[in-house]
Design an enzyme around this catalytic site. Structure first.
Site, PDB file in Angstrom:
ATOM      1  N   TYR A  88       0.859  -1.199   0.000  1.00 15.20           N
ATOM      2  CA  TYR A  88       0.000   0.000   0.000  1.00 15.20           C
ATOM      3  C   TYR A  88       0.897   1.252   0.000  1.00 15.20           C
ATOM      4  CZ  TYR A  88      -3.579   3.071   2.167  1.00 15.20           C
ATOM      5  OH  TYR A  88      -4.458   4.076   2.475  1.00 15.20           O
ATOM      6  N   ASP A 112      -0.385  -7.065   6.076  1.00 17.24           N
ATOM      7  CA  ASP A 112      -1.563  -6.231   5.836  1.00 17.24           C
ATOM      8  C   ASP A 112      -2.628  -7.145   5.237  1.00 17.24           C
ATOM      9  OD1 ASP A 112      -3.561  -4.544   4.795  1.00 17.24           O
ATOM     10  OD2 ASP A 112      -2.142  -2.920   4.424  1.00 17.24           O
TER      11      ASP A 112
HETATM   12  C1  LIG Z   1      -7.017   1.598   3.004  1.00 19.36           C
HETATM   13  C2  LIG Z   1      -5.870   0.694   3.284  1.00 19.36           C
HETATM   14  C3  LIG Z   1      -5.025   0.943   4.356  1.00 19.36           C
HETATM   15  C4  LIG Z   1      -5.135   2.159   5.226  1.00 19.36           C
HETATM   16  O1  LIG Z   1      -6.332   2.248   5.910  1.00 19.36           O
HETATM   17  P1  LIG Z   1      -6.924   3.668   6.368  1.00 19.36           P
HETATM   18  O2  LIG Z   1      -7.950   3.293   7.363  1.00 19.36           O
HETATM   19  O3  LIG Z   1      -7.441   4.316   5.137  1.00 19.36           O
HETATM   20  O4  LIG Z   1      -5.792   4.444   6.967  1.00 19.36           O
HETATM   21  C5  LIG Z   1      -4.006   0.044   4.575  1.00 19.36           C
HETATM   22  N1  LIG Z   1      -3.818  -1.018   3.801  1.00 19.36           N
HETATM   23  C6  LIG Z   1      -4.603  -1.274   2.753  1.00 19.36           C
HETATM   24  C7  LIG Z   1      -4.342  -2.483   1.918  1.00 19.36           C
HETATM   25  C8  LIG Z   1      -5.650  -0.424   2.453  1.00 19.36           C
HETATM   26  O5  LIG Z   1      -6.417  -0.661   1.392  1.00 19.36           O
END
Ligand SMILES: *Cc1c(COP(=O)(O)O)cnc(C)c1O
Length: 386
Positions: free
Chosen positions: A105, A177
């Site tokens: 990301y 993630d």
């Molecule tokens: C949106 C997203 C984030 C960050 O999340 P927020 O709540 O917008 O800060 C992190 N990792 C991935 C894969 C995302 O799509």
């Protein structure tokens, strides 16, 4: 118990809340203590001691997500990005080395380059398809191997178990993630992950109306994660925790539909002459399909498309006139979305040369035929503008 049952039961305690089905919203900054002895008693990892460190609404959400994913405990914080940054800095120190997937990301990459570098942590980006060959990049000071599967915007599936085996053999932690798959579709802790992070902003909230991050940890690292994130002021409002819990209860049925509609759109798009390639691991033609089938329990509604070469104006003509697909960042809500992407700008260890404009779609909960009609009209505009 099965996931569908856990989604309904986890993090609830009606008997402690006058029979109310949902845990109430405790709005609190100050927590009063009955005596000096109570005030000075050692704090437990998750006792109610001060508003910032959590109230019963917070703990209900943390328990529910940790239970669902099979982790030992979870820590919520104000956004997905904060959860990523605070989890990383809970374990890294000056002189450490971080292995970061090249398809991560974008804002995660920015944090490594702009902040971790300033604090003396060196980041090496690696090919998302590296698998066990990541062994060649491990150094004595490699503290964390960070994975994200599928990759942001490009949707490569990583061989997480193979990478985790190498990381653990070398004393490094594996951080993931897991936003795309959610705790339902990728069981992080069965695949060697130590810390799994979710942007609850996406499918857990599920209604495009809250920002939140959740980091879930395995038992040996949970205390360090909790203390590390609390040291950095991790906090999410009880109102938002309540909303996230409400979203979580219906996540399984929403995801089923996101999966089904997303795949239907992907198959339809794949057959269009304007499309060069669809990036969706649930398609049998996708290079990551075998790994996806081995490790995942489903697909969410987010996927990519590479168009045949055409002008920016033609892409804009297609997207600007869409009626059901909104254009905007974030995803995971009930509504369909599309944005143009430029993954080649977010790469340093590998090259991404798609040969045509890239789009990222989120399949919402609308009727799939209506979405397809909207896209078909969009392609007619694209051809007219080309
Ligand atoms: C949106 C997203 C984030 C960050 O999340 P927020 O709540 O917008 O800060 C992190 N990792 C991935 C894969 C995302 O799509």
């Amino acid at each position: 118990m099965h996931d569908d049952t856990l989604l309904v039961t986890a993090g609830r305690a009606p008997e402690q809340n006058h029979g109310a089905v949902n845990p109430p919203i405790y709005r609190a900054s100050t927590i009063l203590y009955p005596s000096v002895a109570a005030l000075e008693a050692p704090r437990s990892l998750r006792g109610v001691s001060y508003g910032r460190s959590g109230v019963p609404t917070t703990f209900a959400l943390e328990d529910a997500v940790a239970t669902l994913e099979g982790g030992h405990g979870a820590v919520v914080t104000g956004s997905g990005k904060t959860a990523i940054c605070q989890a990383l800095t809970s374990f890294l120190q000056a002189g450490d080395h971080l292995l970061m997937v090249d398809s991560t990301y974008g804002p995660t990459r920015q944090f490594c380059d702009r902040v971790l570098a300033r604090f003396g942590v060196e980041t090496t980006y690696y090919d998302p398809l590296i698998g066990a060959e990541i062994a060649g990049l491990i150094r004595p000071n490699t503290k964390i191997v960070y994975v994200e599967s599928p990759g942001s915007q490009t949707f490569e599936i990583q061989d997480v178990p193979a990478i985790a085996a190498v990381a653990h053999a070398n004393g490094a932690l594996v951080m993931l993630d897991n936003t795309w798959a959610t705790p339902l579709y990728f069981k992080a802790f069965e695949h060697g992950v130590d810390i799994s992070i979710h942007a609850a902003t996406k499918y857990i909230g599920g209604h495009s109306d809250l920002m939140m991050g959740i980091a879930v940890a395995a038992e040996p690292v949970f205390a360090q994660l909790r203390h590390g994130m609390q040291d950095q002021g991790a906090y999410a409002s009880p109102d938002d925790c309540f909303q996230a819990l409400r979203g979580l209860r219906t996540m399984a049925i929403r995801l089923e539909r996101h999966h089904r509609t997303g795949l239907r759109l992907a198959e339809w798009l794949q057959a269009r002459p304007e499309v060069a390639r669809v990036l969706h691991p649930a398609l049998p033609e996708d290079p990551g399909h075998q790994l996806w089938r081995r490790d995942f329990k489903g697909a969410s509604g987010l996927f990519g498309v590479i168009l045949q070469p055409c002008s920016k104006a033609a892409v804009a003509a297609m997207l600007d006139g869409l009626e059901l697909f909104g254009m905007g960042y974030s995803w995971g809500g009930f509504e369909s979305l599309v944005i143009p992407t430029q993954p080649e700008k977010l790469r340093t260890a590998t090259t991404w040369a798609p040969g045509g404009p890239c789009l990222r779609f989120h399949a919402g909960l609308e009727d799939a035929d209506d979405l397809i009609a909207d896209l078909a009209a969009g392609f007619a505009r694209l051809r007219q503008a080309a």
